[in-house]
Design a protein around this motif. Structure first.
Motif, PDB file in Angstrom:
ATOM      1  N   TYR A  11      60.028  50.622  29.961  1.00 43.62           N
ATOM      2  CA  TYR A  11      60.878  49.070  29.132  1.00 43.62           C
ATOM      3  C   TYR A  11      59.794  47.818  29.191  1.00 43.62           C
ATOM      4  N   ALA A  12      58.717  48.144  29.693  1.00 43.18           N
ATOM      5  CA  ALA A  12      57.754  47.251  29.174  1.00 43.18           C
ATOM      6  C   ALA A  12      57.195  48.076  27.851  1.00 43.18           C
ATOM      7  N   ALA A  13      56.822  48.978  27.913  1.00 49.86           N
ATOM      8  CA  ALA A  13      55.922  48.976  26.149  1.00 49.86           C
ATOM      9  C   ALA A  13      56.838  48.306  25.339  1.00 49.86           C
ATOM     10  N   ALA A  14      58.425  48.390  25.239  1.00 44.34           N
ATOM     11  CA  ALA A  14      59.455  48.139  24.611  1.00 44.34           C
ATOM     12  C   ALA A  14      59.529  46.586  24.433  1.00 44.34           C
ATOM     13  N   TYR A  15      58.960  46.103  25.288  1.00 45.55           N
ATOM     14  CA  TYR A  15      59.407  44.574  25.843  1.00 45.55           C
ATOM     15  C   TYR A  15      57.742  44.004  24.647  1.00 45.55           C
ATOM     16  N   GLU A  16      56.662  44.463  25.097  1.00 44.15           N
ATOM     17  CA  GLU A  16      55.199  44.304  24.529  1.00 44.15           C
ATOM     18  C   GLU A  16      55.438  44.498  23.074  1.00 44.15           C
ATOM     19  N   ILE A  17      56.385  45.382  22.231  1.00 44.49           N
ATOM     20  CA  ILE A  17      56.196  45.631  20.925  1.00 44.49           C
ATOM     21  C   ILE A  17      57.084  44.859  20.339  1.00 44.49           C
ATOM     22  N   THR A  18      58.143  44.554  20.841  1.00 42.79           N
ATOM     23  CA  THR A  18      58.900  43.714  20.541  1.00 42.79           C
ATOM     24  C   THR A  18      58.346  41.831  20.357  1.00 42.79           C
ATOM     25  N   GLU A  19      57.692  41.425  21.553  1.00 44.89           N
ATOM     26  CA  GLU A  19      56.695  40.832  21.120  1.00 44.89           C
ATOM     27  C   GLU A  19      55.768  40.379  20.738  1.00 44.89           C
ATOM     28  N   HIS A  20      54.737  41.896  20.522  1.00 51.29           N
ATOM     29  CA  HIS A  20      54.195  41.835  19.244  1.00 51.29           C
ATOM     30  C   HIS A  20      55.108  41.762  17.898  1.00 51.29           C
ATOM     31  N   LEU A  21      56.684  41.782  17.857  1.00 53.62           N
ATOM     32  CA  LEU A  21      56.665  41.817  16.218  1.00 53.62           C
ATOM     33  C   LEU A  21      57.190  39.953  16.262  1.00 53.62           C
ATOM     34  N   ILE A  22      57.584  38.852  17.323  1.00 47.69           N
ATOM     35  CA  ILE A  22      57.885  37.775  17.967  1.00 47.69           C
ATOM     36  C   ILE A  22      56.577  37.463  17.238  1.00 47.69           C
ATOM     37  N   SER A  23      55.763  37.873  17.299  1.00 50.02           N
ATOM     38  CA  SER A  23      54.700  36.662  17.390  1.00 50.02           C
ATOM     39  C   SER A  23      53.682  36.716  15.442  1.00 50.02           C
ATOM     40  N   LEU A  24      54.455  37.452  14.945  1.00 48.13           N
ATOM     41  CA  LEU A  24      54.080  38.437  13.613  1.00 48.13           C
ATOM     42  C   LEU A  24      55.309  37.338  12.825  1.00 48.13           C
ATOM     43  N   GLY A  25      55.773  36.603  13.523  1.00 46.67           N
ATOM     44  CA  GLY A  25      57.244  35.151  13.142  1.00 46.67           C
ATOM     45  C   GLY A  25      58.272  35.937  12.837  1.00 46.67           C
ATOM     46  N   HIS A  26      58.885  37.718  12.982  1.00 52.24           N
ATOM     47  CA  HIS A  26      60.055  38.341  12.769  1.00 52.24           C
ATOM     48  C   HIS A  26      61.310  37.170  13.375  1.00 52.24           C
ATOM     49  N   GLN A  27      62.212  37.380  13.361  1.00 53.93           N
ATOM     50  CA  GLN A  27      63.690  36.968  14.393  1.00 53.93           C
ATOM     51  C   GLN A  27      64.344  37.715  14.467  1.00 53.93           C
ATOM     52  N   GLN A  28      64.404  38.279  12.998  1.00 53.37           N
ATOM     53  CA  GLN A  28      66.050  39.486  12.852  1.00 53.37           C
ATOM     54  C   GLN A  28      65.304  40.747  13.003  1.00 53.37           C
ATOM     55  N   ILE A  29      65.263  41.377  14.347  1.00 50.42           N
ATOM     56  CA  ILE A  29      64.240  42.561  14.777  1.00 50.42           C
ATOM     57  C   ILE A  29      65.606  43.679  14.962  1.00 50.42           C
ATOM     58  N   ALA A  30      65.438  44.396  13.869  1.00 50.57           N
ATOM     59  CA  ALA A  30      66.986  45.852  14.434  1.00 50.57           C
ATOM     60  C   ALA A  30      66.052  46.638  15.078  1.00 50.57           C
ATOM     61  N   PHE A  31      67.066  47.474  15.756  1.00 46.50           N
ATOM     62  CA  PHE A  31      66.832  48.417  17.089  1.00 46.50           C
ATOM     63  C   PHE A  31      67.397  49.981  16.060  1.00 46.50           C
ATOM     64  N   VAL A  32      66.819  51.032  16.115  1.00 43.35           N
ATOM     65  CA  VAL A  32      67.551  52.060  15.483  1.00 43.35           C
ATOM     66  C   VAL A  32      67.427  53.008  17.290  1.00 43.35           C
ATOM     67  N   LEU A  33      67.998  53.473  17.899  1.00 39.54           N
ATOM     68  CA  LEU A  33      68.866  53.569  19.327  1.00 39.54           C
ATOM     69  C   LEU A  33      68.690  55.405  19.869  1.00 39.54           C
ATOM     70  N   GLY A  34      67.697  55.678  20.219  1.00 41.47           N
ATOM     71  CA  GLY A  34      67.524  57.264  20.740  1.00 41.47           C
ATOM     72  C   GLY A  34      68.579  57.681  21.281  1.00 41.47           C
ATOM     73  N   ASP A  35      69.278  58.958  21.709  1.00 41.31           N
ATOM     74  CA  ASP A  35      69.894  59.530  22.517  1.00 41.31           C
ATOM     75  C   ASP A  35      70.658  58.427  24.093  1.00 41.31           C
ATOM     76  N   GLU A  36      71.814  58.437  24.171  1.00 38.34           N
ATOM     77  CA  GLU A  36      72.397  57.508  24.684  1.00 38.34           C
ATOM     78  C   GLU A  36      72.385  58.153  25.788  1.00 38.34           C
ATOM     79  N   GLU A  37      72.100  59.394  26.178  1.00 48.19           N
ATOM     80  CA  GLU A  37      72.416  60.054  27.610  1.00 48.19           C
ATOM     81  C   GLU A  37      70.969  60.028  28.649  1.00 48.19           C
ATOM     82  N   HIS A  38      69.865  59.637  27.671  1.00 47.72           N
ATOM     83  CA  HIS A  38      68.118  59.552  27.662  1.00 47.72           C
ATOM     84  C   HIS A  38      68.009  57.815  28.361  1.00 47.72           C
ATOM     85  N   LYS A  39      67.707  57.502  29.793  1.00 47.30           N
ATOM     86  CA  LYS A  39      67.481  57.082  30.155  1.00 47.30           C
ATOM     87  C   LYS A  39      66.649  56.241  29.127  1.00 47.30           C
TER      88      LYS A  39
END
Length: 345
Positions: free
Chosen positions: A168-196
């Motif tokens: 959770y913390a790692a994803a939050y940090e990376i997303t904030e990094h992308l936002i700091s670069l000016g990105h607003q439309q940030i897509a996410f390609v997710l992994g297997d749903e059975e993995h927490k």
């Protein structure tokens, strides 16, 4: 000339029985005596015969690593981490790949434990997240340690047989990094749903967006698997002409997914990072083999699994002073590389 247990006893100034007790990790040995014997073992490079020890008594000198993960880099790092601790402890490692979706998975693990006479198990996701397997192990009285995706607060409330990775913390940090670069439309390609880890990374991404006044959108998500092919398919779907969202960044569920997304973007003649930023997770070799190299979150799987093995041995052979060195929560650290940047105007 082969070094014997008698040689170790002479150098350490103790009896052969005491050496045997130390090698067998009996908790009743005094720390000073333990250190003396282990120093002699190190100086003489003494290698106890694990197979003979297993046959000689009722104690087991082998542990198991059970996994279901298609990522070879992840598996190798996990094996190396657990194996390094096994060598320190004088134990053998039994590696058991399996399919977490099998109906008889619990019975398969139970049979493997009995057949190999294991002292304990290290369980990796998604097996470590399946309650029916945990219930079976609890009923069997088998020592085990679970590797789980979870946050620090959750770890503090958990049982003492878990090692957590704060996705959770790692994803939050990376997303904030992308936002700091000016990105607003940030897509996410997710992994297997059975993995927490998938749900934790998604939650970190969504919460970071909300914290910066950006509403998460289902249209920016692609539900895939932790594979290169899924990254390719996901990026093509998200970046297609039919998608009304002008996506400027893609977060891949792991580095393999991100590498696939980068590959697809290049096939579509999209410049990275001038037109599209891409980031991954885990800092696997995939992140360094692409061009440009991927921004990612470094996850030291060998260190994480080594600490899981430390925790397991603290249960199978009793606590020692170095057990306080065990880390139970790991937060992946962001590594910024050339695949992310500001969008060219």
């Amino acid at each position: 000339m082969k070094v014997t247990i008698n040689d170790v006893a002479k150098l350490a100034g103790v009896s052969m029985k005491t050496v045997s007790r130390v090698i067998n990790k009996e908790p009743s040995v005094r720390q000073k005596t333990y250190d003396q014997v282990m120093q002699a073992v190190k100086e003489l490079n003494y290698q106890p015969n694990t197979a003979a020890r297993n046959l000689a008594g009722t104690s087991s000198f082998a542990i198991g690593l059970v996994y279901d993960n298609p990522n070879a880099y992840y598996v190798i790092d996990m094996q190396n981490g657990v194996l390094s601790r096994c060598k320190e402890e004088g134990y053998e490692l039994v590696i058991h790949p399996c399919s977490s979706g099998a109906a008889d998975m619990a019975d398969e693990v139970k049979t493997m434990i009995k057949r190999s006479r294991l002292a304990g198990l290290v369980l990796t996701p998604p097996l470590s997240e399946q309650q029916h397997i945990i219930d079976m192990l609890d009923d069997s009285g088998v020592h085990y340690v679970r590797l789980l995706s979870g946050r620090a607060a959750e770890a503090q409330q958990s049982a003492n047989n878990c090692i957590f990775v704060d996705d959770y913390a790692a994803a939050y940090e990376i997303t904030e990094h992308l936002i700091s670069l000016g990105h607003q439309q940030i897509a996410f390609v997710l992994g297997d749903e059975e993995h927490k880890s998938t749900t934790e990374r998604l939650a970190g991404y969504q919460d970071a967006l909300k914290a910066h006044g950006i509403s998460p959108s289902e249209a920016l998500l692609y539900h895939g698997t932790y594979s290169f092919e899924s990254g390719v398919k996901g990026a093509k779907a998200l970046l297609s002409d039919g998608n009304p969202n002008k996506i400027t960044a893609i977060l891949g569920g792991n580095d393999e997914v991100a590498a696939g997304a980068l590959f697809a973007a290049r096939l579509m003649n999209i410049e990275i990072p001038a037109q599209l930023s891409i980031s991954g997770f885990e800092d696997s070799p995939f992140s360094r083999q692409t061009w440009p190299k991927l921004t990612t979150a470094h996850q030291a799987n060998d260190i994480i699994s080594e600490h899981a093995a430390r925790l397991l041995f603290s249960k199978t052979r009793g606590h020692r002073k170095n057990d306080k060195e065990i880390t139970t929560v790991f937060t992946p650290n962001m590594v910024v590389r050339e695949s992310t940047g500001r969008i060219s105007s």
